[in-house]
Design a protein around this motif. Structure first.
Motif, PDB file in Angstrom:
ATOM      1  N   GLN A  97       1.992  16.551   1.645  1.00 34.80           N
ATOM      2  CA  GLN A  97       1.287  16.065   0.469  1.00 34.80           C
ATOM      3  C   GLN A  97       1.165  14.542   0.413  1.00 34.80           C
ATOM      4  N   ASN A  98       1.952  13.791   1.179  1.00 31.99           N
ATOM      5  CA  ASN A  98       1.825  12.337   1.181  1.00 31.99           C
ATOM      6  C   ASN A  98       0.567  11.864   1.906  1.00 31.99           C
ATOM      7  N   TYR A  99      -0.017  12.736   2.704  1.00 34.15           N
ATOM      8  CA  TYR A  99      -1.225  12.399   3.443  1.00 34.15           C
ATOM      9  C   TYR A  99      -2.416  13.154   2.855  1.00 34.15           C
ATOM     10  N   ASN A 100      -3.610  12.599   3.043  1.00 35.56           N
ATOM     11  CA  ASN A 100      -4.824  13.215   2.531  1.00 35.56           C
ATOM     12  C   ASN A 100      -5.470  14.101   3.595  1.00 35.56           C
ATOM     13  N   LEU A 156       3.442   2.632   6.742  1.00 37.30           N
ATOM     14  CA  LEU A 156       4.088   3.107   7.965  1.00 37.30           C
ATOM     15  C   LEU A 156       3.504   2.437   9.200  1.00 37.30           C
ATOM     16  N   PHE A 157       2.184   2.282   9.221  1.00 35.31           N
ATOM     17  CA  PHE A 157       1.524   1.730  10.401  1.00 35.31           C
ATOM     18  C   PHE A 157       1.515   0.203  10.420  1.00 35.31           C
ATOM     19  N   ARG A 158       2.073  -0.414   9.381  1.00 34.29           N
ATOM     20  CA  ARG A 158       2.279  -1.863   9.412  1.00 34.29           C
ATOM     21  C   ARG A 158       3.616  -2.212  10.074  1.00 34.29           C
ATOM     22  N   SER A 159       4.387  -1.173  10.359  1.00 36.15           N
ATOM     23  CA  SER A 159       5.685  -1.367  10.995  1.00 36.15           C
ATOM     24  C   SER A 159       5.525  -1.850  12.437  1.00 36.15           C
ATOM     25  N   PRO A 160       6.296  -2.851  12.862  1.00 29.67           N
ATOM     26  CA  PRO A 160       6.231  -3.304  14.259  1.00 29.67           C
ATOM     27  C   PRO A 160       6.574  -2.199  15.249  1.00 29.67           C
ATOM     28  N   LYS A 171       0.835  -1.200   0.000  1.00 25.61           N
ATOM     29  CA  LYS A 171       0.000   0.000   0.000  1.00 25.61           C
ATOM     30  C   LYS A 171       0.876   1.259   0.000  1.00 25.61           C
ATOM     31  N   PRO A 172       0.273   2.439  -0.167  1.00 22.14           N
ATOM     32  CA  PRO A 172       1.035   3.696  -0.084  1.00 22.14           C
ATOM     33  C   PRO A 172       1.730   3.836   1.272  1.00 22.14           C
ATOM     34  N   ILE A 173       2.724   4.712   1.314  1.00 22.51           N
ATOM     35  CA  ILE A 173       3.548   4.869   2.507  1.00 22.51           C
ATOM     36  C   ILE A 173       2.715   5.232   3.732  1.00 22.51           C
ATOM     37  N   THR A 174       1.625   5.965   3.532  1.00 21.36           N
ATOM     38  CA  THR A 174       0.777   6.353   4.661  1.00 21.36           C
ATOM     39  C   THR A 174       0.133   5.135   5.332  1.00 21.36           C
ATOM     40  N   SER A 193     -25.708  -3.628   6.921  1.00 21.31           N
ATOM     41  CA  SER A 193     -25.675  -4.582   8.041  1.00 21.31           C
ATOM     42  C   SER A 193     -25.054  -4.044   9.318  1.00 21.31           C
ATOM     43  N   VAL A 194     -24.522  -2.827   9.292  1.00 16.74           N
ATOM     44  CA  VAL A 194     -23.780  -2.270  10.424  1.00 16.74           C
ATOM     45  C   VAL A 194     -24.515  -1.050  10.964  1.00 16.74           C
ATOM     46  N   ASP A 195     -24.544  -0.913  12.285  1.00 17.44           N
ATOM     47  CA  ASP A 195     -25.268   0.193  12.926  1.00 17.44           C
ATOM     48  C   ASP A 195     -24.426   1.446  13.112  1.00 17.44           C
ATOM     49  N   ALA A 196     -23.123   1.283  13.313  1.00 15.53           N
ATOM     50  CA  ALA A 196     -22.262   2.433  13.584  1.00 15.53           C
ATOM     51  C   ALA A 196     -20.850   2.148  13.100  1.00 15.53           C
ATOM     52  N   VAL A 197     -20.197   3.179  12.592  1.00 16.13           N
ATOM     53  CA  VAL A 197     -18.799   3.083  12.164  1.00 16.13           C
ATOM     54  C   VAL A 197     -18.030   4.236  12.787  1.00 16.13           C
ATOM     55  N   HIS A 198     -16.889   3.901  13.395  1.00 15.41           N
ATOM     56  CA  HIS A 198     -16.016   4.913  13.990  1.00 15.41           C
ATOM     57  C   HIS A 198     -14.665   4.846  13.293  1.00 15.41           C
ATOM     58  N   ALA A 199     -14.077   6.016  13.045  1.00 14.45           N
ATOM     59  CA  ALA A 199     -12.746   6.090  12.434  1.00 14.45           C
ATOM     60  C   ALA A 199     -11.966   7.181  13.144  1.00 14.45           C
ATOM     61  N   GLY A 200     -11.160   6.806  14.114  1.00 13.93           N
ATOM     62  CA  GLY A 200     -10.411   7.764  14.916  1.00 13.93           C
ATOM     63  C   GLY A 200      -9.058   8.090  14.326  1.00 13.93           C
ATOM     64  N   ALA A 201      -8.818   9.364  14.027  1.00 14.29           N
ATOM     65  CA  ALA A 201      -7.536   9.837  13.484  1.00 14.29           C
ATOM     66  C   ALA A 201      -7.091   8.961  12.318  1.00 14.29           C
ATOM     67  N   ALA A 202      -7.980   8.790  11.341  1.00 15.34           N
ATOM     68  CA  ALA A 202      -7.729   7.808  10.292  1.00 15.34           C
ATOM     69  C   ALA A 202      -7.837   8.354   8.877  1.00 15.34           C
ATOM     70  N   LEU A 203      -8.780   9.229   8.625  1.00 15.17           N
ATOM     71  CA  LEU A 203      -9.095   9.624   7.256  1.00 15.17           C
ATOM     72  C   LEU A 203      -7.878  10.107   6.480  1.00 15.17           C
ATOM     73  N   HIS A 204      -6.995  10.834   7.113  1.00 13.39           N
ATOM     74  CA  HIS A 204      -5.832  11.377   6.416  1.00 13.39           C
ATOM     75  C   HIS A 204      -4.848  10.298   5.963  1.00 13.39           C
ATOM     76  N   CYS A 205      -4.971   9.099   6.522  1.00 16.69           N
ATOM     77  CA  CYS A 205      -4.071   7.989   6.159  1.00 16.69           C
ATOM     78  C   CYS A 205      -4.650   7.100   5.059  1.00 16.69           C
ATOM     79  N   TRP A 206      -5.920   7.264   4.725  1.00 17.16           N
ATOM     80  CA  TRP A 206      -6.539   6.407   3.719  1.00 17.16           C
ATOM     81  C   TRP A 206      -6.056   6.779   2.319  1.00 17.16           C
ATOM     82  N   PRO A 207      -5.699   5.785   1.500  1.00 21.07           N
ATOM     83  CA  PRO A 207      -5.266   6.086   0.123  1.00 21.07           C
ATOM     84  C   PRO A 207      -6.316   6.867  -0.665  1.00 21.07           C
ATOM     85  N   SER A 208      -7.587   6.557  -0.432  1.00 24.46           N
ATOM     86  CA  SER A 208      -8.680   7.273  -1.094  1.00 24.46           C
ATOM     87  C   SER A 208      -9.809   7.499  -0.098  1.00 24.46           C
ATOM     88  N   PRO A 209      -9.873   8.675   0.519  1.00 23.68           N
ATOM     89  CA  PRO A 209     -10.956   8.950   1.465  1.00 23.68           C
ATOM     90  C   PRO A 209     -12.345   8.800   0.846  1.00 23.68           C
TER      91      PRO A 209
END
Length: 356
Positions: free
Chosen positions: A318-321, A147-151, A141-144, A260-276
């Motif tokens: 610019q690497n982050y959205n 990075l978080f796959r790093s141990p 995936k993109p670097i954004t 099928s899902v009642d609620a979705v939470h995304a904490g401090a995440a959107l800027h890391c998604w390859p395509s928001p």
């Protein structure tokens, strides 16, 4: 989706479950004011737990069969109430104990009846990515994301990394959780998915609250999910029956049936998604009508950022959205979400919208 036909015989019966039954939310409104929330919670929990579903014993030897099995065994096979194939979105068949908890999911095998693809929890999480089970292919995936796959980053996330968000206006995990809970009141008793959960900081808080019939801690990073699992196991307030599942999945290919899902939470995440836009469109797809989405992220720059340095700041990041307030609102609306609201503090924004 049509319900599979039921076949009975003198020796065994095979049954596939109906798709998840979502309670009539209006039923809770007819109760008295002092008991309305309790009634809504209890009725919706009952509808989502296996006790409210149709099950049967079936002989199913080839669904994620273990090597030690020498003969057919009578096992419980059911269509899952939560998980779906990430390829075709058909509800997965499940063999093993029911329930959304670590022990039950670890002991279960999952299979798509349409794709014939199998999924299992052979590690510390249930892998429901499209590439699950591949031997020679590992999607980069993109670097954004990488990075978080790093141990190292996964280990440090709750040990100093997340605390630094306060410099950008984040009020802190406890206050952010309290704020999110205010928006999720109508989803109480339902299934909550914490996408891009990282090490499960908020997933654990949602599960501990006891307000949801199931909490799915979902992330693409294998090492983040291992940290999440480790935190859960070390927390003495959790037990084997706590309704939390740890799942690896792509936010742009969520392993849940539509509506099928009642609620979705995304904490401090959107800027890391390859395509928001793709991610929010996918979140809208899995939410039921009236389902709630709550997210937090960093704005590209805060209202107090001097205009003269804004272009330079945008180039550096610019690497982050990193989006702006109006852009987030536009993306939510474009993807089909309504009733948008947000709270801004420096570069921190919490926003919410619901599926009509």
């Amino acid at each position: 989706m049509a319900m599979a036909s039921l076949t009975t015989s003198s020796s065994s019966s095979i049954a596939l479950l109906n798709k998840p039954f979502l309670p009539n939310r209006s039923s809770s409104l007819s109760s008295s004011t002092s008991h309305s929330r309790l009634y809504r919670f209890s009725s919706s929990v009952r509808s989502r737990f296996p006790s409210a579903t149709i099950r049967a014993v079936a002989t199913e030897p080839d669904l994620n069969e273990t090597p030690s099995s020498d003969k057919k065994e009578s096992v419980e096979v059911e269509e899952t109430q939560v998980f779906a194939c990430p390829v075709c979105y058909e509800p997965l068949m499940r063999k093993g104990p029911s329930g959304i908890n670590l022990q039950a999911i670890y002991r279960s095998g999952f299979k798509c009846g349409q794709c014939n693809k199998t999924y299992s929890s052979k590690d510390e999480y249930l892998d429901l990515t499209v590439t699950a089970g591949f031997d020679s292919f590992n999607e980069v995936k993109p670097i954004t994301t990488e990075l978080f796959r790093s141990p190292l980053v996964s280990f440090l996330y709750e040990r100093g990394w997340r605390q630094n968000f306060a410099r950008s206006g984040f009020p802190g995990p406890d206050e952010e959780f309290r704020m999110a809970e205010e928006y999720f009141k109508e989803a109480e008793g339902g299934v909550l998915v914490d996408v891009s959960c990282g090490s499960g900081l908020f997933s654990r808080k949602f599960a501990k609250s006891g307000k949801y019939s199931g909490v799915v801690a979902l992330d693409y990073s294998e090492n983040m999910l291992r940290q999440c699992n480790d935190f859960i196991k070390k927390d003495t307030t959790f037990d084997s029956s706590t309704n939390i599942a740890v799942v690896r999945a792509d936010v742009s290919r969520l392993p849940f049936a539509s509506g099928s899902v009642d609620a979705v939470h995304a904490g401090a995440a959107l800027h890391c998604w390859p395509s928001p836009t793709n991610a929010i469109a996918e979140i809208c797809r899995v939410l039921r009508s009236g389902g709630v989405f709550v997210g937090t992220t960093f704005l590209r720059y805060s209202p107090s950022t001097p205009w003269i340095i804004r272009p330079f700041q945008s180039r550096i990041l610019q690497n982050y959205n990193y989006l702006m307030q109006d852009e987030i609102k536009d993306v939510c609306a474009t993807c089909g979400l309504t009733d948008y609201e947000d709270i801004v503090q420096d570069s921190f924004i919490m926003f919410t919208a619901r599926k009509p």
